[in-house]
Motif scaffolding. Structure first.
Motif, PDB file in Angstrom:
ATOM      1  N   PRO A 170       0.798  -0.986   0.681  1.00  0.00           N
ATOM      2  CA  PRO A 170       0.094   0.266  -0.042  1.00  0.00           C
ATOM      3  C   PRO A 170       1.145   1.220  -0.736  1.00  0.00           C
ATOM      4  CG  PRO A 170       0.157  -1.150   2.204  1.00  0.00           C
ATOM      5  CD  PRO A 170       0.523  -2.055   0.825  1.00  0.00           C
ATOM      6  N   ARG A 171       0.489   1.949  -0.883  1.00  0.00           N
ATOM      7  CA  ARG A 171       1.182   3.610  -1.114  1.00  0.00           C
ATOM      8  C   ARG A 171       0.726   3.985   0.648  1.00  0.00           C
ATOM      9  NH1 ARG A 171       2.242   6.424  -5.192  1.00  0.00           N
ATOM     10  NH2 ARG A 171       3.974   4.772  -5.907  1.00  0.00           N
ATOM     11  N   VAL A 172       1.549   4.855   0.953  1.00  0.00           N
ATOM     12  CA  VAL A 172       1.779   6.171   2.656  1.00  0.00           C
ATOM     13  C   VAL A 172       2.512   6.496   2.330  1.00  0.00           C
ATOM     14  CG1 VAL A 172       2.067   5.807   4.211  1.00  0.00           C
ATOM     15  CG2 VAL A 172       2.050   3.406   3.703  1.00  0.00           C
ATOM     16  N   PHE A 173       1.315   7.396   3.035  1.00  0.00           N
ATOM     17  CA  PHE A 173       1.658   8.915   2.639  1.00  0.00           C
ATOM     18  C   PHE A 173       1.071   9.996   4.347  1.00  0.00           C
ATOM     19  CE2 PHE A 173       1.676  13.366   2.172  1.00  0.00           C
ATOM     20  CZ  PHE A 173       2.509  13.908   1.039  1.00  0.00           C
ATOM     21  N   TYR A 194       5.968   5.382  11.622  1.00  0.00           N
ATOM     22  CA  TYR A 194       6.225   6.040  10.184  1.00  0.00           C
ATOM     23  C   TYR A 194       7.326   4.865   9.962  1.00  0.00           C
ATOM     24  CZ  TYR A 194       4.793  10.281  10.982  1.00  0.00           C
ATOM     25  OH  TYR A 194       4.169  11.679  11.290  1.00  0.00           O
ATOM     26  N   VAL A 195       8.188   4.494  11.117  1.00  0.00           N
ATOM     27  CA  VAL A 195       9.320   4.259  10.836  1.00  0.00           C
ATOM     28  C   VAL A 195       8.378   2.265  10.212  1.00  0.00           C
ATOM     29  CG1 VAL A 195      11.369   2.634  12.232  1.00  0.00           C
ATOM     30  CG2 VAL A 195      11.001   5.139  12.459  1.00  0.00           C
ATOM     31  N   GLN A 196       7.701   2.037  11.189  1.00  0.00           N
ATOM     32  CA  GLN A 196       7.437   0.850  10.972  1.00  0.00           C
ATOM     33  C   GLN A 196       6.743   0.705   9.438  1.00  0.00           C
ATOM     34  OE1 GLN A 196       4.091   0.365  14.072  1.00  0.00           O
ATOM     35  NE2 GLN A 196       5.974  -0.313  15.749  1.00  0.00           N
ATOM     36  N   ALA A 223       6.471   3.887   1.655  1.00  0.00           N
ATOM     37  CA  ALA A 223       6.102   5.293   1.722  1.00  0.00           C
ATOM     38  C   ALA A 223       6.624   6.429   1.852  1.00  0.00           C
ATOM     39  CB  ALA A 223       6.151   5.239   3.565  1.00  0.00           C
ATOM     40  N   PHE A 224       5.928   7.841   1.987  1.00  0.00           N
ATOM     41  CA  PHE A 224       6.214   9.211   1.934  1.00  0.00           C
ATOM     42  C   PHE A 224       6.188   9.886   2.604  1.00  0.00           C
ATOM     43  CE2 PHE A 224       7.009   9.063  -3.057  1.00  0.00           C
ATOM     44  CZ  PHE A 224       6.435   7.894  -3.337  1.00  0.00           C
ATOM     45  N   PHE A 225       7.173  10.793   3.134  1.00  0.00           N
ATOM     46  CA  PHE A 225       6.778  11.518   4.914  1.00  0.00           C
ATOM     47  C   PHE A 225       7.440  12.672   3.481  1.00  0.00           C
ATOM     48  CE2 PHE A 225       7.794   6.897   6.064  1.00  0.00           C
ATOM     49  CZ  PHE A 225       6.328   6.987   6.717  1.00  0.00           C
ATOM     50  N   THR A 235      -2.245   7.901  -2.829  1.00  0.00           N
ATOM     51  CA  THR A 235      -1.930   7.066  -1.940  1.00  0.00           C
ATOM     52  C   THR A 235      -3.446   6.114  -0.797  1.00  0.00           C
ATOM     53  OG1 THR A 235      -0.886   9.175  -1.112  1.00  0.00           O
ATOM     54  CG2 THR A 235      -1.621   7.822   1.050  1.00  0.00           C
ATOM     55  N   ASP A 236      -3.221   4.778  -0.337  1.00  0.00           N
ATOM     56  CA  ASP A 236      -3.760   4.635  -0.353  1.00  0.00           C
ATOM     57  C   ASP A 236      -4.211   4.242   1.742  1.00  0.00           C
ATOM     58  OD1 ASP A 236      -4.331   2.057  -2.122  1.00  0.00           O
ATOM     59  OD2 ASP A 236      -1.517   1.573  -1.779  1.00  0.00           O
ATOM     60  N   LEU A 237      -2.950   5.059   2.183  1.00  0.00           N
ATOM     61  CA  LEU A 237      -3.145   4.611   4.045  1.00  0.00           C
ATOM     62  C   LEU A 237      -2.841   5.793   3.825  1.00  0.00           C
ATOM     63  CD1 LEU A 237      -2.337   1.202   4.828  1.00  0.00           C
ATOM     64  CD2 LEU A 237      -4.505   2.028   4.884  1.00  0.00           C
ATOM     65  N   VAL A 238      -2.840   6.711   5.136  1.00  0.00           N
ATOM     66  CA  VAL A 238      -2.521   8.055   5.539  1.00  0.00           C
ATOM     67  C   VAL A 238      -2.494   8.265   7.605  1.00  0.00           C
ATOM     68  CG1 VAL A 238      -2.663  10.386   5.729  1.00  0.00           C
ATOM     69  CG2 VAL A 238      -3.965   9.169   3.972  1.00  0.00           C
TER      70      VAL A 238
END
Ligand code: TRP
Length: 347
Positions: free
Chosen positions: A7-10, A31-33, A40-42, A143-146
């Motif tokens: 999943p794309r995380v942002f 975030y690290v997990q 993931a995008f931060f 993004t899938d998950l925020v």
């Protein structure tokens, strides 16, 4: 480049204020997990920081502080994309385009806008349209998950509404994202006033533990932490009491269960218990602080890491932005807007 099975995380993090143990527990730690499970995008959301009164010199420093802290808490520039929002011009552009499908009435109902504007003599238009910029941040990356704090639920809901309205009006363009809210350790309370959340802005110096506090400062803060009278080391989350908060903190710091900690400290005095909690937090934060200091001292390297992140971010955001322009009926720019957008900004 993108891995479709994950999943794309942002998530976006404000570069303002000294980050606390609460931010670590409810934010950085998650975030690290996500690095293991997601793509993931931060994003260091510096464009959001100008919506309230601020100092330009501070903004630059705190942007680099936050970058160093994100890497120090374990984000890896190879596995995750860490970047500054202002380095990817698609964010500012998307906010304008999305303002066409954002309702003025809905923006006026945002509780954060009401809270932040109350009693101020100057309220910027940016504070009002802040959630549109945030919607763009999320939607540009499909993004899938925020992962976000509870206080951002309403903004995420708005982002979902904006995505759906755009898709309906201009054709399927955006993935509609879901929020991920921290369960354990999401609410670390102030050490002096355990009924209030530990806060960057509202807590007193003694009530908040900062991620970059020295070991001695941390020990001192736990020594003077408020406990409950006569209840012993017992966990009672409903009571929002000092001891329960300390148990949660120690559980976050050690990875041990609350039950396990209660079994060990149930008969201990408050003094012994508080010292142990303080020591566990020193053990957690000392290596992070050391990495932070080393990274922060090397601005060239930090700038380089941010440039790598921005490049990766542009490769994902720019095609979405192009699609938005196209679906909304803008005539194509002959040279290709993509080249303009992809030009690195004076780093
Ligand atoms: N508004 C968020 C906060 O204050 C920060 C943010 C900006 C954000 N853009 C985002 C969070 C996109 C998640 C996704 O915490």
């Amino acid at each position: 480049m993108t891995d479709n099975s994950k999943p794309r995380v942002f998530s976006g993090i404000q570069p303002t204020g000294k980050k606390t143990l609460g931010n670590y527990s409810g934010g950085f730690r998650q975030y690290v997990q996500t690095q293991a499970t997601g793509d993931a995008f931060f994003c260091i959301v510096d464009l959001h920081s100008i919506t309230v009164d601020y100092d330009p010199a501070d903004l630059r420093e705190s942007t680099l502080d936050l970058a160093a802290l994100l890497f120090a808490t374990g984000l890896d520039s190879e596995k995750s994309t860490v970047f500054a929002q202002s380095h990817v011009s698609a964010h500012a552009e998307a906010a304008w385009l999305l303002s066409a499908v954002t309702s003025y009435g809905q923006l006026g109902r945002m509780t954060q806008f009401k809270d932040k504007s109350e009693g101020r003599e100057f309220i910027s238009a940016g504070l009002f349209t802040y959630p549109v910029l945030m919607a763009g941040d999320i939607l540009l990356y499909q993004t899938d998950l925020v992962p976000i704090g509870d206080d951002q639920r309403q903004h995420l809901e708005l982002a979902r509404d904006v995505a759906e309205r755009f898709n309906f009006r201009f054709g399927e363009t955006f993935r509609v994202p879901s929020g991920v809210f921290p369960e354990v350790g999401g609410r670390i309370m102030d050490l002096q006033e355990p009924t209030k959340k530990m806060s960057t802005t509202l807590s007193s110096e003694q009530g908040a533990v900062y991620i970059t506090d020295t070991p001695d400062a941390i020990r001192k803060k736990f020594k003077s932490a408020v406990t409950d009278s006569e209840r012993g080391v017992r966990y009672d989350p409903e009571a929002k009491a000092g001891v329960s908060n300390l148990l949660e903190i120690m559980s976050v710091a050690t990875g041990r269960s609350i039950d396990d900690l209660q079994a060990e400290f149930g008969d201990a005095g408050y003094g012994t218990f508080k010292e142990a909690v303080g020591e566990s937090v020193v053990e957690l934060l000392a290596p992070i602080r050391e990495r932070f200091e080393a990274l922060r001292a090397d601005e060239r390297e930090l700038q380089r890491l941010l440039a790598v992140g921005a490049e990766k971010a542009r490769r994902v955001a720019d095609p979405t932005l192009e699609q938005m322009y196209d679906r909304m009926g803008f005539a194509k720019a002959t040279a290709g807007r993509l080249f303009g957008a992809a030009r690195p900004r004076g780093l």
